[in-house]
Design a protein around this motif. Sequence first.
Motif, PDB file in Angstrom:
ATOM      1  N   CYS A   1      68.354  -1.285  20.983  1.00 42.05           N
ATOM      2  CA  CYS A   1      67.434  -0.291  20.176  1.00 42.05           C
ATOM      3  C   CYS A   1      68.391  -0.140  19.038  1.00 42.05           C
ATOM      4  O   CYS A   1      69.712   0.089  19.149  1.00 42.05           O
TER       5      CYS A   1
ATOM      6  N   TRP B   1      69.603   1.841  15.566  1.00 39.75           N
ATOM      7  CA  TRP B   1      69.450   3.372  14.871  1.00 39.75           C
ATOM      8  C   TRP B   1      70.472   3.627  13.735  1.00 39.75           C
ATOM      9  O   TRP B   1      71.046   2.655  13.690  1.00 39.75           O
TER      10      TRP B   1
ATOM     11  N   SER C   1      63.258   2.434  10.891  1.00 47.66           N
ATOM     12  CA  SER C   1      64.302   3.599  10.237  1.00 47.66           C
ATOM     13  C   SER C   1      64.319   3.449   8.918  1.00 47.66           C
ATOM     14  O   SER C   1      64.672   4.504   7.973  1.00 47.66           O
TER      15      SER C   1
ATOM     16  N   SER D   1      67.789   8.273  12.888  1.00 46.21           N
ATOM     17  CA  SER D   1      66.553   7.565  12.909  1.00 46.21           C
ATOM     18  C   SER D   1      66.665   6.468  13.774  1.00 46.21           C
ATOM     19  O   SER D   1      67.750   5.663  14.004  1.00 46.21           O
ATOM     20  N   LEU D   2      65.633   6.174  14.543  1.00 45.97           N
ATOM     21  CA  LEU D   2      65.696   5.116  15.917  1.00 45.97           C
ATOM     22  C   LEU D   2      64.400   4.309  15.494  1.00 45.97           C
ATOM     23  O   LEU D   2      63.185   4.728  14.943  1.00 45.97           O
ATOM     24  N   ASP D   3      64.678   2.820  15.567  1.00 43.22           N
ATOM     25  CA  ASP D   3      63.666   1.997  15.644  1.00 43.22           C
ATOM     26  C   ASP D   3      62.835   1.863  16.866  1.00 43.22           C
ATOM     27  O   ASP D   3      63.754   1.594  18.071  1.00 43.22           O
TER      28      ASP D   3
ATOM     29  N   SER E   1      64.905  -3.172  16.631  1.00 39.54           N
ATOM     30  CA  SER E   1      64.817  -3.069  18.070  1.00 39.54           C
ATOM     31  C   SER E   1      63.993  -4.331  18.783  1.00 39.54           C
ATOM     32  O   SER E   1      63.305  -5.026  18.097  1.00 39.54           O
TER      33      SER E   1
ATOM     34  N   PHE F   1      67.244   8.942  23.857  1.00 38.51           N
ATOM     35  CA  PHE F   1      68.230   8.599  22.748  1.00 38.51           C
ATOM     36  C   PHE F   1      68.857  10.021  22.453  1.00 38.51           C
ATOM     37  O   PHE F   1      70.035  10.220  22.221  1.00 38.51           O
TER      38      PHE F   1
END
Length: 326
Positions: A28, A30, A51, A70-72, A79, A102
């Motif tokens: 993942c 981020w 993101s 921010s997270l994909d 990700s 997360f």
Amino acid sequence: MHATALQPASTGANWGKASTWNWMGLSCHWRVLGKPAAPAIVLIHGFGASSSHWRHNAGSLAAAGFQVFSLDLIGFGRSDQPGLNRRFSVDNRLWSRQLGSFLEEVVQQPAVLVGNSLGGLTALTTAALRPELVKAAIAAPLPDPTLLRPLPKQQPRWLRRLRRLSVTVVCRLLPLELIVPLIARTRLLRAGLQGAYQRSIRSDLELQDLIAEPALRVSAARSLRAMSVGMALRPRSATAPVLLQRLQNMSERPPLLLIWGRQDRFVPLMIGESVRRQHPWVDLQVIDNVGHCPHDECPELFHRELLHWLDRNLGGASASGIGHQA
């Protein structure tokens, strides 16, 4: 002479410090920007984005006193893009589980969640299923076809099986391996993106690139197939009307704000107004002259509405360092 460490960019598609995090055997991607001791805010992108789409927001929110993450989501950005999998269904429950882990493992504190479109549904899902991790949730906007036509409480078993079979067959037969690269490499991408914006995006090459790049990965088509099946077949308990009702029934629930572009052609404002009528505890702010991506199309007004609402609803927010420098 001493080498000077480069500071993370505060704007642009490559904002913040990028990292990867392993979850359920999946990689993942981020980002983070801002002071580690600051209150946390997590920005969650919409369908087809990543993101990078928070390119105009991270710097202003960090300047306002947040540590910005921010997270994909799985299947998007950088990700991993899994296909159809017996271990899990790729739908908003999976993205909510990813986001909850997360928050626990990376952010390591409850946070404000801000989601655009699909990210708004993910924020709502997380607030309903893991409220202890969510200080407040913002959906800008909240997309879910079941807000117009809720799923029935009971369906005959044969009908559920027929629906599952038909959705799976159709999604397997669609030549997505041809369609997805075709869209990503041609003007079809810009035409589709333009539908999400009120202003012209013709000269916004950064926007077009950040959407096209993940779609050109070899695993993009199989991942789109998996999430199409997953979202079409998710249970009633994972739909927005049920999640909203679950929040309403909580004695202590995270506050929820809907931010809508008045000219949103993908998810019309009437849906947000309907949610507000059915759930008076939900706040709705409308931004004029913008479409489906108010955070990117008009970031200044978006930040103003967001920060004022957080100050009103989180009580000690200002004392925690959140200001109005955006």
